[in-house]
Scaffold this active site. Structure first.
Site, mmCIF file in Angstrom:
data_model
loop_
_atom_site.group_PDB
_atom_site.id
_atom_site.type_symbol
_atom_site.label_atom_id
_atom_site.label_comp_id
_atom_site.label_asym_id
_atom_site.label_seq_id
_atom_site.Cartn_x
_atom_site.Cartn_y
_atom_site.Cartn_z
ATOM 1 N N CYS A 166 0.868 -1.137 0.127
ATOM 2 C CA CYS A 166 0.030 0.221 0.198
ATOM 3 C C CYS A 166 0.797 0.967 -0.081
ATOM 4 C CB CYS A 166 -0.871 -0.093 1.184
ATOM 5 S SG CYS A 166 -1.939 -1.506 1.227
ATOM 6 N N HIS A 305 -2.686 8.115 6.174
ATOM 7 C CA HIS A 305 -2.867 6.617 5.658
ATOM 8 C C HIS A 305 -4.227 6.109 6.206
ATOM 9 C CE1 HIS A 305 -1.936 3.011 3.822
ATOM 10 N NE2 HIS A 305 -2.127 2.353 4.890
ATOM 11 N N GLU A 316 -0.718 5.441 13.829
ATOM 12 C CA GLU A 316 -0.433 6.579 12.921
ATOM 13 C C GLU A 316 -0.649 7.888 13.823
ATOM 14 O OE1 GLU A 316 -1.000 8.421 8.465
ATOM 15 O OE2 GLU A 316 -2.682 6.946 9.157
ATOM 16 N N LYS A 334 -9.600 7.674 2.608
ATOM 17 C CA LYS A 334 -10.289 6.317 2.665
ATOM 18 C C LYS A 334 -11.559 6.200 3.253
ATOM 19 C CE LYS A 334 -5.757 4.138 2.662
ATOM 20 N NZ LYS A 334 -4.904 5.186 2.731
ATOM 21 N N HIS A 339 -9.995 1.719 0.490
ATOM 22 C CA HIS A 339 -8.548 1.374 0.466
ATOM 23 C C HIS A 339 -8.086 0.820 -1.010
ATOM 24 C CE1 HIS A 339 -4.461 0.853 1.329
ATOM 25 N NE2 HIS A 339 -4.270 0.234 2.529
ATOM 26 N N PHE A 398 1.730 -3.489 4.241
ATOM 27 C CA PHE A 398 2.276 -4.729 4.578
ATOM 28 C C PHE A 398 3.591 -4.852 4.218
ATOM 29 C CE2 PHE A 398 -2.010 -7.272 4.481
ATOM 30 C CZ PHE A 398 -2.402 -6.565 5.550
#
Length: 410
Positions: A166, A305, A316, A334, A339, A398
């Protein structure tokens, strides 16, 4: 970092996108500013534990889509071509008149031709090897989106694919900035593209509890909310045109924003979980701001994010309050768009460009009750006026990948 090693700012002169919110940049920006979710029940996922997605519903109608062979390509590449066509129009550049050897393409994607791979396995199992399409490999290989962007727009410079989950789209922007600084190109088409809404992908994300379990599409993606429980998988593409500022000025182009700096790090901690203290992400944020020639206090807006997963949002938010204690205005797109995995970094960078350009920050759709553990200034309900000139866009993936870009008003 001394002045010799500092990256040079690059001009963003064109934007193009296709997302679950619309067929182009204007439509996407309009819907994101409305603060409404695009998640919906997906009939193709009816037999799976999670049945919500954010799909691209708008038709792909840009002129490039009428070119020979486009119909044989995977949706991930068709999305990219459509977005690139709009971005080039927006930039005022015409491939007929450019020096093709000086045009680079950098694409960020997490999975490449997911639909083609899924369909190929189905055909192989049902009909045998002779029934497999000769278009399977050109449509499915992860490099082919960049390859077809180069082919259809006659870009003969470097053509790279970045795949850092991502963080892919944001890392593609950073690589393009480096290519321009190294004089390996004069123009860079930077693409983030993903079309990963397939049963195996959704089932896999569901197995690790990454997807929202909500049945109400309006509440499924709710970044930084007290009751968040996962993300909604999405698709789409965004292309940004990058040039050196002097080149853009010489041809009279509109400079929409500047990409000042970028940083990438890795947590080296876990395959899917972020570092519990956000160490890698914090390092990326600090490095990106430093490389942009700014201080933390200069940053007035953060496109987070903000996936709507419990751990990611908490970590975050903590790193934002630690690195940016003056509480800049925060949003997560998002909530509206879901996402989009490897495409998210470019989509969110483009939305940050628009926030700087229009001096307003869109709200975070879906979020109703801000988690008290997330002590950030999150925009909710309606857009907020934003007079600032410097912003960051965060992308984490990831594998421990962390990517941060710093953007500025021109």
């Amino acid at each position: 970092m001394n002045a010799r090693n500092a990256p040079q700012p690059v001009a963003i002169t064109g934007l193009g996108m296709i997302t679950p919110a619309g067929a182009d940049t204007a439509a996407t920006w309009r819907e994101v500013c409305r603060g409404t979710a695009t998640a919906a029940v997906d009939p193709a996922l009816a037999d799976l534990p999670v049945s919500l997605s954010c799909r691209v519903r708008a038709p792909l109608e840009r002129p490039v889509m009428r070119r020979k062979g486009v119909k044989n390509l995977d949706p991930v590449t068709r999305f990219a071509l459509n977005a690139a066509d709009e971005a080039l129009d927006d930039s005022g550049l015409d491939p007929i008149g450019w020096q093709p050897d000086r045009v680079a393409v950098v694409t960020g994607t997490g999975a490449g031709g997911s639909h083609t791979v899924t369909r190929g396995h189905e055909v192989l199992a049902a009909e045998g090897p002779r029934a497999v399409s000769p278009y399977h490999l050109p449509a499915s290989l992860i490099n082919m989106t960049s390859a077809f962007l180069s082919l259809y727009f006659t870009a003969r410079g470097p053509s790279f694919t970045v795949s850092t989950a991502c963080a892919s789209g944001a890392d593609a922007l950073g690589l393009a900035q480096d290519l321009l600084a190294a004089d390996r190109c004069d123009i860079a088409l930077v693409c983030g593209a993903e079309a990963g809404i397939t049963p195996i992908s959704v089932a896999s994300f569901a197995q690790i509890k990454a997807l929202s379990a909500e049945s109400d599409p309006r509440l499924a993606s709710r970044p930084f909310d007290r009751d968040r429980n996962g993300f909604v998988i999405a698709e789409g593409a965004c292309v940004l045109v990058l040039e050196r500022p002097r080149d853009a000025a010489a041809r009279g182009a509109r400079i929409r924003a500047l990409l000042l700096g970028h940083a990438s790090t890795n947590d080296a901690h876990h395959a899917t979980a972020p570092h519990p203290d956000g160490l890698g992400a914090e390092t990326a944020l600090r490095q990106a701001i430093h490389r942009a020639g700014l201080t933390a206090a200069d940053i007035t807006h953060v496109n987070a994010h903000g996936t709507s997963t419990p751990a990611n949002d908490r970590i975050e938010a903590c790193l934002l309050t630690q690195v940016l204690p003056h509480h800049p205005v925060v949003t997560s797109s998002k909530g509206a768009l879901g996402h989009a995995l490897g495409a998210a970094g470019t989509i969110e960078a483009a939305l940050t460009v628009l926030a700087l350009e229009e001096h307003r920050v869109p709200p975070t759709a879906g979020t109703r009750d801000l988690d008290p553990e997330c002590g950030i200034d999150l925009v909710l309900g309606t857009p907020r006026a934003h007079p600032g000139n410097y912003a960051v866009s965060n992308s984490f993936g990831f594998g421990g990948h962390n990517s941060v870009v710093v953007l500025a008003a021109p």
